[in-house]
Write a protein that holds these residues in place. Structure first.
Motif, PDB file in Angstrom:
ATOM      1  N   LEU A  60      33.632 -26.245  36.547  1.00 42.80           N
ATOM      2  CA  LEU A  60      34.854 -26.893  37.028  1.00 42.80           C
ATOM      3  C   LEU A  60      34.558 -28.255  37.632  1.00 42.80           C
ATOM      4  O   LEU A  60      35.309 -29.212  37.428  1.00 42.80           O
ATOM      5  N   ASP A  76      35.441 -19.039  36.272  1.00 39.57           N
ATOM      6  CA  ASP A  76      35.335 -20.490  36.447  1.00 39.57           C
ATOM      7  C   ASP A  76      34.970 -21.183  35.145  1.00 39.57           C
ATOM      8  O   ASP A  76      35.479 -22.276  34.847  1.00 39.57           O
ATOM      9  N   SER A  84      35.557 -20.109  32.031  1.00 39.72           N
ATOM     10  CA  SER A  84      36.714 -20.054  31.130  1.00 39.72           C
ATOM     11  C   SER A  84      37.764 -21.081  31.533  1.00 39.72           C
ATOM     12  O   SER A  84      38.362 -21.754  30.682  1.00 39.72           O
ATOM     13  N   GLU A  85      38.003 -21.199  32.832  1.00 38.40           N
ATOM     14  CA  GLU A  85      38.980 -22.187  33.295  1.00 38.40           C
ATOM     15  C   GLU A  85      38.523 -23.600  32.949  1.00 38.40           C
ATOM     16  O   GLU A  85      39.331 -24.445  32.538  1.00 38.40           O
ATOM     17  N   PHE A 118      40.549 -26.182  30.511  1.00 38.05           N
ATOM     18  CA  PHE A 118      41.019 -27.442  31.074  1.00 38.05           C
ATOM     19  C   PHE A 118      40.392 -28.627  30.346  1.00 38.05           C
ATOM     20  O   PHE A 118      41.064 -29.625  30.067  1.00 38.05           O
TER      21      PHE A 118
END
Length: 367
Positions: A139, A170, A172-173, A177
């Motif tokens: 991230l 985290d 995967s996010e 994004f």
């Protein structure tokens, strides 16, 4: 770039023979004899540094260490693909990346010795300190890449993580994004086959590189013990990032030959036969065999490599043993960019607590 996951990219076989790949061989066509010798030197230095740090922990001088034995090519090859302006977000095992980015070995053990919050100033080498929270750096890398793009910077941002981190939300996010915003991130997964004691097969029934397709992200699987193949693949992914073409997922197939950390006993969950199988694919051995085949491993060169490795290990050991004990109140430094009243109150109360023992902290004694 289409997915390359049917056959991992390989440019050097375990016996040191070159493999011609029309697409990827061209990406390392500039790697002549001297650059190849530099890559081997860095591989040897990184292993020596890792061995020294592991010994320091066994001697009680470090609280913990995360060995990278067996993963040197994945780290050295990828780091050599980057430009100084690119920004690296590491996990906790990228000591080889740190070395290639210019981190002094004397600074590599400070956090593991418990002397400071970190080991070096990230802004001086565009590389973060070890991140213990698994997957969080994905991230951070995505946010940094987006900010860099808004600032007009044509750079690549790299997030290093292991196979175990792919099971964290985290990551995967970050993948979702990054694709949605076309962030210039190279998601570099070192698949070392073991997330502590959990084999990768229980985390995913398919190649980890396949997961990227679900996010609409191109991916490539590479022989992570082949330093030239890793260099080529990472160069391609970093170029896409700098050109504004978005993120790429790289799965480097490698193996953790040592423990997860120095508090781990890998003999409890894996077989000696498995370890021997991967020792035959040792990343240092295959480059040494290639150098031998091409007449590049003369005695003066090998002596210079050993001297460089010994010097780096000496700097690491000296840096660890001479690191000053931290002032207890240092834990409140650099928590926020600006003063924070709650933190200031906690700091004052802790200083009062320390004073109750009849000795103020070093910092309070100076004030």
């Amino acid at each position: 770039m289409v997915d390359k996951i049917a056959y991992p990219v390989q440019l050097i076989q375990p016996d040191g023979q070159r493999v011609h790949n029309p697409e990827y061989s061209a990406l390392v066509a500039d790697v002549g004899p001297e650059r190849l010798r530099t890559l081997y030197r860095d591989l040897v230095v990184v292993r020596r540094v890792d061995t020294e740090a592991t010994a320091l922990q066994r001697q009680g001088e470090l609280g913990l260490w995360a060995p990278l034995l067996g993963q040197e090519a994945a780290q050295v090859g990828s780091a050599h693909a980057l430009e100084p302006d690119d920004y690296v977000f590491t996990s906790y095992r990228e000591h080889g990346v740190a070395w290639c980015r210019g981190v002094d070995p004397a600074d590599m053990t400070r956090m593991w010795r418990g002397c400071t919050h970190s080991g070096w100033d990230p802004s001086t080498v565009n590389t973060t300190n070890p991140a213990i929270v698994v997957g969080s750096q994905g991230l951070h890398a995505t946010g940094y890449a987006m900010g860099a793009h808004l600032d007009g910077a044509e750079i690549a941002t790299v997030a290093y993580f292991g196979d175990g981190a792919t099971s964290q939300g985290d990551i995967s996010e970050a993948l979702g994004f990054a694709v949605s915003w076309s962030a210039g991130v190279v998601f570099f997964c070192q698949n070392n086959h073991w997330a502590i004691s959990a084999p990768v097969r229980v985390q995913s029934p398919v190649a980890l590189a396949h997961r990227a397709a679900g996010f609409g992200m191109p991916s490539v699987q590479v022989d992570g013990n082949d330093v030239l193949a890793v260099l080529a693949v990472t160069r391609q992914a970093a170029r896409r990032a700098r050109d504004g073409a978005g993120p790429t997922f790289v799965e480097a197939l490698t193996y953790r030959m040592g423990p997860h950390t120095t508090s781990d006993d890998p003999t409890r969950y894996r077989t000696p036969a498995e370890l021997e199988e991967w020792k035959a694919r040792d990343p240092l051995t295959r480059v040494r065999l290639l150098l031998d085949r091409e007449g590049l491993a003369d005695e003066p060169y090998l002596a210079a490599v050993q001297a460089a490795a010994d010097d780096a290990a000496d700097r690491l050991r000296t840096g660890a043993l001479t690191a000053p004990d931290p002032d207890p109140l240092m834990m409140f430094d650099h928590v926020y960019a600006t003063d924070h009243p709650v933190l200031a109150g906690e700091r004052a109360r802790y200083a009062e607590y320390l004073a109750g023992f009849g000795t103020a902290s070093h910092e309070e004694a100076r004030s």
